[in-house]
Design a protein around this motif. Structure first.
Motif, PDB file in Angstrom:
ATOM      1  N   THR A  62       0.916  -1.285  -0.109  1.00 38.29           N
ATOM      2  CA  THR A  62       0.143   0.166   0.236  1.00 38.29           C
ATOM      3  C   THR A  62       0.700   1.310  -0.048  1.00 38.29           C
ATOM      4  N   GLN A  63       1.898   1.447   0.815  1.00 33.98           N
ATOM      5  CA  GLN A  63       2.622   2.319   0.841  1.00 33.98           C
ATOM      6  C   GLN A  63       3.475   2.705  -0.296  1.00 33.98           C
ATOM      7  N   ASN A  64       4.102   1.703  -0.914  1.00 37.88           N
ATOM      8  CA  ASN A  64       4.968   1.748  -2.120  1.00 37.88           C
ATOM      9  C   ASN A  64       3.945   2.296  -3.144  1.00 37.88           C
ATOM     10  N   ASN A  65       2.775   2.233  -3.383  1.00 37.44           N
ATOM     11  CA  ASN A  65       1.834   2.484  -4.300  1.00 37.44           C
ATOM     12  C   ASN A  65       1.606   3.868  -4.160  1.00 37.44           C
ATOM     13  N   LEU A  66       1.528   4.499  -2.793  1.00 38.11           N
ATOM     14  CA  LEU A  66       1.386   5.767  -2.366  1.00 38.11           C
ATOM     15  C   LEU A  66       2.346   6.699  -2.936  1.00 38.11           C
ATOM     16  N   ILE A  67       3.701   6.022  -2.422  1.00 32.43           N
ATOM     17  CA  ILE A  67       5.024   6.824  -2.599  1.00 32.43           C
ATOM     18  C   ILE A  67       5.078   6.912  -4.105  1.00 32.43           C
ATOM     19  N   LYS A  68       4.979   5.977  -4.804  1.00 32.08           N
ATOM     20  CA  LYS A  68       5.132   6.481  -6.439  1.00 32.08           C
ATOM     21  C   LYS A  68       4.271   7.436  -6.862  1.00 32.08           C
ATOM     22  N   LYS A  69       2.898   7.638  -6.477  1.00 38.63           N
ATOM     23  CA  LYS A  69       1.901   8.279  -6.911  1.00 38.63           C
ATOM     24  C   LYS A  69       2.055   9.661  -6.315  1.00 38.63           C
ATOM     25  N   GLU A  70       2.704   9.839  -4.949  1.00 37.55           N
ATOM     26  CA  GLU A  70       2.640  11.084  -4.378  1.00 37.55           C
ATOM     27  C   GLU A  70       4.036  11.884  -4.509  1.00 37.55           C
ATOM     28  N   ALA A  71       5.108  11.099  -4.920  1.00 39.33           N
ATOM     29  CA  ALA A  71       6.098  11.821  -4.806  1.00 39.33           C
ATOM     30  C   ALA A  71       6.309  12.915  -5.899  1.00 39.33           C
ATOM     31  N   ASN A  72       5.705  12.742  -7.370  1.00 39.91           N
ATOM     32  CA  ASN A  72       5.783  13.638  -8.113  1.00 39.91           C
ATOM     33  C   ASN A  72       5.116  15.043  -7.822  1.00 39.91           C
ATOM     34  N   PHE A  80       9.139  12.773 -17.232  1.00 39.46           N
ATOM     35  CA  PHE A  80       8.768  11.916 -18.189  1.00 39.46           C
ATOM     36  C   PHE A  80      10.178  11.664 -19.225  1.00 39.46           C
ATOM     37  N   SER A  81      10.732  12.769 -19.398  1.00 35.87           N
ATOM     38  CA  SER A  81      11.877  12.240 -20.314  1.00 35.87           C
ATOM     39  C   SER A  81      12.763  11.224 -19.519  1.00 35.87           C
ATOM     40  N   ASN A  82      13.160  11.691 -18.099  1.00 45.47           N
ATOM     41  CA  ASN A  82      13.892  10.607 -17.507  1.00 45.47           C
ATOM     42  C   ASN A  82      13.132   9.114 -17.602  1.00 45.47           C
ATOM     43  N   GLU A  83      11.900   9.052 -17.251  1.00 48.00           N
ATOM     44  CA  GLU A  83      11.075   7.806 -17.191  1.00 48.00           C
ATOM     45  C   GLU A  83      11.101   7.102 -18.419  1.00 48.00           C
ATOM     46  N   MET A  84      11.075   7.900 -19.489  1.00 52.00           N
ATOM     47  CA  MET A  84      10.972   7.227 -21.126  1.00 52.00           C
ATOM     48  C   MET A  84      12.462   7.339 -21.536  1.00 52.00           C
ATOM     49  N   LYS A  85      13.323   7.717 -20.811  1.00 53.27           N
ATOM     50  CA  LYS A  85      14.864   7.732 -21.384  1.00 53.27           C
ATOM     51  C   LYS A  85      14.909   8.474 -22.595  1.00 53.27           C
ATOM     52  N   LYS A  86      14.391   9.582 -22.769  1.00 52.37           N
ATOM     53  CA  LYS A  86      14.203  10.162 -23.980  1.00 52.37           C
ATOM     54  C   LYS A  86      14.970  11.521 -23.801  1.00 52.37           C
ATOM     55  N   ASN A  87      15.711  11.992 -24.579  1.00 52.69           N
ATOM     56  CA  ASN A  87      16.790  13.023 -24.819  1.00 52.69           C
ATOM     57  C   ASN A  87      15.856  14.207 -25.184  1.00 52.69           C
ATOM     58  N   ILE A  88      15.153  14.897 -24.324  1.00 56.95           N
ATOM     59  CA  ILE A  88      14.397  16.192 -24.644  1.00 56.95           C
ATOM     60  C   ILE A  88      15.168  17.418 -24.574  1.00 56.95           C
ATOM     61  N   LYS A  89      15.377  18.068 -25.579  1.00 52.43           N
ATOM     62  CA  LYS A  89      16.257  19.241 -25.667  1.00 52.43           C
ATOM     63  C   LYS A  89      15.689  20.454 -25.457  1.00 52.43           C
ATOM     64  N   ILE A 111       1.645  16.910 -21.047  1.00 53.75           N
ATOM     65  CA  ILE A 111       3.075  16.842 -21.072  1.00 53.75           C
ATOM     66  C   ILE A 111       3.669  15.671 -21.509  1.00 53.75           C
ATOM     67  N   GLU A 112       3.025  14.528 -20.725  1.00 53.26           N
ATOM     68  CA  GLU A 112       3.360  13.162 -20.994  1.00 53.26           C
ATOM     69  C   GLU A 112       3.107  12.638 -22.476  1.00 53.26           C
ATOM     70  N   ARG A 113       2.059  13.284 -22.866  1.00 53.69           N
ATOM     71  CA  ARG A 113       1.743  12.822 -24.497  1.00 53.69           C
ATOM     72  C   ARG A 113       2.759  13.470 -25.480  1.00 53.69           C
ATOM     73  N   ILE A 114       3.006  14.761 -25.166  1.00 53.16           N
ATOM     74  CA  ILE A 114       4.013  15.429 -26.250  1.00 53.16           C
ATOM     75  C   ILE A 114       5.491  14.994 -26.137  1.00 53.16           C
ATOM     76  N   VAL A 115       6.009  14.555 -24.840  1.00 45.29           N
ATOM     77  CA  VAL A 115       7.019  13.842 -24.597  1.00 45.29           C
ATOM     78  C   VAL A 115       7.103  12.404 -25.481  1.00 45.29           C
TER      79      VAL A 115
END
Length: 452
Positions: free
Chosen positions: A128-138, A333-342, A368-372
């Motif tokens: 439960t706490q792991n799910n919350l941490i992932k969701k809330e950190a951002n 999202f650039s870090n999560e998707m490992k994309k080089n956003i200039k 933002i997620e979509r355009i990345v």
């Protein structure tokens, strides 16, 4: 009393039960006792104990039988530590195979037992706490960096109300971050070491919501193949967050009111009262005063949940935070998707800074997620959203300046048409893809006189 500190001791020898009780109560645990496997199973039917400490050798059924029954009925909702006076490798292996979390020999140092108990507490909370941490950190990164006077006022209120256990009602539009604020209140409260249990009342049908909240007994209805612990029991000692409480049926509202009055629940299919102690935070994007007038919401329940009201401002009223949020989500999202956003196209950035975001932070995040995702050259552009008219409109601004309101309307019309087309005119799917509620999308369709 904090829920994960409840322990049931199962041992036929009263001396050992009393010894464990003294040791554990000295550490702040709430201790229940059973002298046999049958008594333990009967107690667990009446009351939830997340941790069971069981002897192996007892008259009648033994500790392995109890372990097996608990795992069959409650699965990971209850962790079992096997305790024995005669340790052997064979019995330890057997206990672990059945599902015991730990194995303790009575002659050992009690600190080893406390260590096993702490491990059990961590396991119970971990998923439960792991799910919350992932969701809330951002969300919390930019929440604490807010420059908006309105959000700073909200954070001041959070600091004050978190120190008390009064019921709180969070109001505001869809997507403003009500769950993030609710979680923040929990984390700053005295209940922070216990569970924060969120449930979206709109996302679950009324027929299933009752089972989700109160739990059910095995065989209480078709598909109830095992006993289920409800959210109220799960949140015992912690905080339960009822999101979109305004969507709850009148029938369920009556039952919630009774729980708030009595602090007791009954699982579906049972007539046994189970005591619960939790902090309630509710949230809605509806005008509950109007819903009361329409007969859709109980006035008595409203007064119970609305001891303290915190209104969370929409994103359009906290433009000071937009630039930081846009930069944060691009980096995330650039870090999560490992994309080089200039970088981001200037016209796109200007539009994102001026747009009103009817879906608030959730909509910004999704855009933002979509355009990345759709960026192919490392530059973020609005036309990657799929609306071919966005780029054209941006270019035309040099020739003819129209009002911002008109420009926004044109964008929204084209954006909605494009989303509906890509989702085969399914309003629910389109709303989900756009990051707004179905009701918000439907209102826009009516506002702009768009046919499905």
């Amino acid at each position: 009393m904090i829920e994960s500190s409840k322990i049931l001791i199962v041992d036929d020898e009263v001396e050992y039960r009393e010894t464990y009780k003294i040791l554990l109560e000295g550490k702040g645990f709430f201790v229940g006792e059973a002298s046999s496997v049958q008594e333990a199973l009967e107690i667990l039917e009446r009351e939830y104990y997340p941790i069971v400490l069981s002897d192996v050798i007892m008259p009648g059924k033994d500790g392995f039988y109890l372990l097996n029954e608990i795992k069959k009925t409650y699965r990971d909702a209850i962790e079992v530590i096997i305790v024995t006076g005669y340790g052997s490798i064979e019995s330890a292996v057997k206990a672990m195979k059945i599902g015991a979390l730990g194995y303790f020999i009575k002659s050992r140092n009690p600190e080893e037992l406390f260590s096993e108990i702490e491990k059990a507490k961590r396991f119970i909370k971990l998923e439960t706490q792991n799910n919350l941490i992932k969701k809330e950190a951002n969300s919390k990164v930019f929440l604490h960096q807010t420059k908006s006077p309105k959000m700073l006022e909200v954070l001041k209120e959070v600091e004050v109300v978190s120190q008390f256990t009064s019921n709180i009602l969070l109001t505001g539009e869809t997507g403003v971050g009500k769950e993030v604020i609710a979680s923040l209140i929990h984390q700053k409260s005295k209940m922070s070491k216990e569970l924060f249990v969120p449930i979206n009342c709109q996302a679950i049908s009324d027929s299933l919501l009752e089972s989700e909240l109160f739990g059910h007994e095995k065989g209480s209805f078709t598909g109830a193949t095992s006993r289920r612990i409800g959210r109220f029991e799960e949140a015992n000692g912690g905080t339960i967050f009822l999101d979109e409480i305004g969507e709850m049926s009148l029938n369920t509202q009556v039952k919630i009111l009774r729980v708030l009055d009595t602090r007791q629940i009954e699982r579906i299919g049972s007539n046994k009262q189970i005591k619960v102690n939790f902090r309630l935070i509710s949230a809605t994007n509806r005008n509950l005063h109007k819903e009361i007038e329409l007969g859709n919401f109980r006035e008595d329940l409203f007064y119970r949940i609305n001891t303290i009201n915190i209104e969370i401002p929409p994103l359009r009223e906290r433009k000071e935070d937009l630039k930081g949020m846009i930069d944060f989500f691009i980096m995330h999202f650039s870090n999560e998707m490992k994309k080089n956003i200039k970088g981001i196209d200037k016209n796109t950035e200007q539009y994102l800074l001026e747009y009103d975001y009817p879906g608030n932070v959730r909509e910004l995040r999704n855009i933002i997620e979509r355009i990345v995702v759709l960026s192919t050259d490392g530059i973020l552009r609005l036309n990657t959203l799929g609306s071919t008219n966005i780029k054209e409109k941006t270019g035309k601004q040099n020739k003819e300046i129209i009002s911002f309101k008109k420009a926004r309307e044109q964008f929204e019309i084209e954006y909605i048409k494009d989303a509906l087309e890509k989702c085969d005119n399914n309003i629910t799917r389109a709303a989900n893809a756009m990051g707004i509620s179905r009701r918000q999308l439907f209102n826009k369709l009516v506002e702009y006189n768009l046919n499905r």
